[in-house]
Design an enzyme around this catalytic site. Structure first.
Site, short mmCIF file in Angstrom:
data_model
loop_
_atom_site.label_atom_id
_atom_site.label_comp_id
_atom_site.label_asym_id
_atom_site.label_seq_id
_atom_site.Cartn_x
_atom_site.Cartn_y
_atom_site.Cartn_z
N GLN A 68 -9.66 18.81 8.34
CA GLN A 68 -8.44 17.69 8.97
C GLN A 68 -9.46 16.26 9.15
O GLN A 68 -9.80 15.86 9.95
CB GLN A 68 -7.07 17.91 10.26
CG GLN A 68 -7.28 19.54 9.46
CD GLN A 68 -6.12 19.64 8.99
OE1 GLN A 68 -5.42 18.34 8.89
NE2 GLN A 68 -5.05 20.28 8.58
N ASP B 80 -2.36 28.85 5.98
CA ASP B 80 -2.48 27.58 6.47
C ASP B 80 -2.79 27.10 5.10
O ASP B 80 -3.94 26.92 4.60
CB ASP B 80 -3.92 27.19 7.23
CG ASP B 80 -4.18 25.78 7.67
OD1 ASP B 80 -2.71 24.90 7.19
OD2 ASP B 80 -4.65 25.34 7.98
N CYS C 114 1.96 22.33 6.12
CA CYS C 114 1.68 20.85 5.67
C CYS C 114 2.82 19.62 4.90
O CYS C 114 2.53 18.35 3.83
CB CYS C 114 0.60 20.44 5.50
SG CYS C 114 -0.56 21.17 3.10
N CYS D 184 -7.88 -1.82 7.94
CA CYS D 184 -6.60 -0.69 7.59
C CYS D 184 -6.97 -0.29 9.18
O CYS D 184 -7.71 0.39 9.68
CB CYS D 184 -7.33 0.02 6.59
SG CYS D 184 -5.93 1.48 6.87
N CYS E 275 1.12 -1.34 0.24
CA CYS E 275 -0.26 0.15 -0.23
C CYS E 275 1.01 1.06 -0.10
O CYS E 275 1.83 1.31 0.61
CB CYS E 275 -1.03 -0.11 1.43
SG CYS E 275 -2.29 1.25 1.40
N CYS F 280 0.83 4.06 4.18
CA CYS F 280 1.69 3.78 5.33
C CYS F 280 3.34 3.64 4.97
O CYS F 280 3.13 2.37 5.59
CB CYS F 280 1.04 2.77 7.40
SG CYS F 280 -0.67 3.56 7.25
#
Length: 452
Positions: free
Chosen positions: A283, A381, A408, A159, A78, A81
């Site tokens: 978020q 932001d 981010c 998941c 995947c 992660c």
């Protein structure tokens, strides 16, 4: 080095996009997987003037950062992660170092004060939103995640960063597709009907929005789904059909049909109420979001007479939190749907000392300065691409006493901070990183700049 050449490489760094990096003769080689201290065999697939790209074929020596225990059946395939097999404490150390390195290399910032990354007590089941591609055939529907750096769909049983209710929803959708003869989307020839399912789940689990993304504008018959929802007592309070017939990687279009329930779910931050619509940005990690926003408010340290500009304000989450403390807040955002939501959220919360403006920040901030009081504090932001240079130049021209930058993307953060600091008008007080995307290489940062 040449295309297809096999090399032995020690991984020494990782990018915030998830690539593993090693060097040979001081030339960077970007690999599709691997973690710091791995020794790998990799095949060169791309040759550039200043770097190479390679695919890892074998891990010869595993890093001592890795955990031997596998916690996910598809973690090696995947793309989500990338660092799941690294112990969580080591993940946080890697992310802090990543921020430090970006500021040093791109921003030329020496010894910045960076706090330890604020992590989670339990870094699992944290995501309140999932987007799942649909493929396969009507007799063998595939719903899952994309294999890393491909569009091959990998089905999964569970998941561990998603809410378990999604497992039930996937089974229900597969049964629905079989019952209603709904053909899965085929990306190669743009045929088929159902291309993605998206869920949004409120923090208290009482509301779930189910979005069915279709390749047709024909309204779906969801009678079967409604019966299943009632029979299984699922908290699905909203079903939306999103029509997206474009050949694109963008999942949601702006074209929505309400099929069932409300066209929003409700979320709360502090004592403020927010309506989350299909296209609203919110978020994905509620627990960490609260911590991050509280730090931003702490850095802003707003007085009752302060005027605050909230640039890239989205649906007004930060703006309304600021407005509870400030004299007046102006929020600017380019997405019209977000501005509409922001105004509605202000009305819902009876907050009147705020104005939301739709348009590009680089254009609207100049017009705002001409008609309104200059800001005492600016909160930024932006999206991953960071700020336009004209935005930074305009901020420098009005010189607020504080700038709070929420980022981010450490790379664009470093680039933008360099411009602000090189002006000689500001000092970098400190940086607080927050882990909103556990087990990935993404990291959020809240930065405080003070006027000299």
């Amino acid at each position: 080095m040449n295309i297809n050449q096999i090399i032995k490489l020690k991984i020494t760094d990782m990018t915030d996009e998830g690539s593993a990096v090693g060097k040979i003769d001081n030339i960077a080689i970007f690999c599709d997987k691997g973690v710091v201290k791995d020794v790998v065999l990799a095949q060169i697939i791309k040759v550039k003037k200043n770097y190479f790209v390679a695919n890892v074929k074998e891990i010869l020596e595993k890093s001592d950062l890795r955990s031997e225990k596998k916690v996910c059946e598809i973690q090696d395939f995947c793309g989500g992660c990338q660092i799941l097999d690294i112990s969580y404490n080591n993940q946080l150390k890697i992310k802090k170092d990543m921020v430090f390195q970006k500021l040093a290399r791109i921003g030329n910032i020496d010894n910045p004060k960076i706090h330890d990354v604020v992590g989670m007590d339990s870094p699992f089941r944290y995501r309140n939103k999932v987007q799942l591609p649909v493929g396969g055939t009507i007799g063998d529907v595939k719903i899952g995640f994309y294999r890393q750096k491909t569009h091959d769909i990998i089905p999964f049983k569970d998941c561990i960063i998603q809410d378990e209710i999604n497992n039930e929803i996937i089974k229900m959708i597969k049964n629905y597709m079989s019952f209603a003869k709904i053909i899965p989307y085929n990306e190669k020839d743009s045929t088929g009907v159902l291309r993605h399912i998206v869920t949004k789940i409120s923090n208290d689990k009482s509301q779930i929005m189910l979005i069915l993304v279709t390749n047709t504008d024909k309204k779906l018959d969801i009678s079967y789904l409604v019966e299943e929802i009632k029979k299984n007592n699922l908290n699905i309070t909203s079903i939306i059909q999103n029509i997206n017939k474009k050949n694109t990687n963008v999942i949601l279009s702006s074209d929505n049909i309400l099929l069932y329930g409300n066209d929003y779910i409700t979320e709360y931050i502090d004592d403020l109420k927010f309506k989350i619509y299909p296209n609203s940005f919110f978020q994905v990690n509620y627990t960490q979001m609260e911590k991050m926003y509280n730090k931003a408010l702490d850095y802003a340290s707003i007085d009752k007479d302060d005027v605050v500009y909230d640039l890239y304000c989205g649906i007004g989450t930060i703006s309304l939190l600021l407005a509870k403390r400030a004299k007046y807040v102006y929020g600017i955002e380019v997405v019209q749907q977000s501005i509409t939501s922001a105004k509605e959220n202000a009305r819902e919360n009876n907050i009147e000392n705020v104005e939301f403006i739709c348009g590009k920040v680089e254009n609207e901030i100049k017009a705002l300065i001409k008609k309104a009081k200059s800001p005492d504090i600016i909160v930024l932001d932006p999206a991953r691409k960071g700020c336009e240079v004209t935005v930074l130049d305009t901020i420098l021209s009005v010189s607020p006493k504080k700038i709070v930058y929420i980022s981010c993307n450490p790379s664009t953060l470093a680039r933008d901070l360099k411009i602000l600091l090189d002006s000689g008008k500001y000092i970098l007080e400190e940086i607080s990183p927050f882990d909103l995307f556990c087990h990935s290489t993404h990291i959020e940062n809240v930065v405080l700049l003070s006027k000299i």
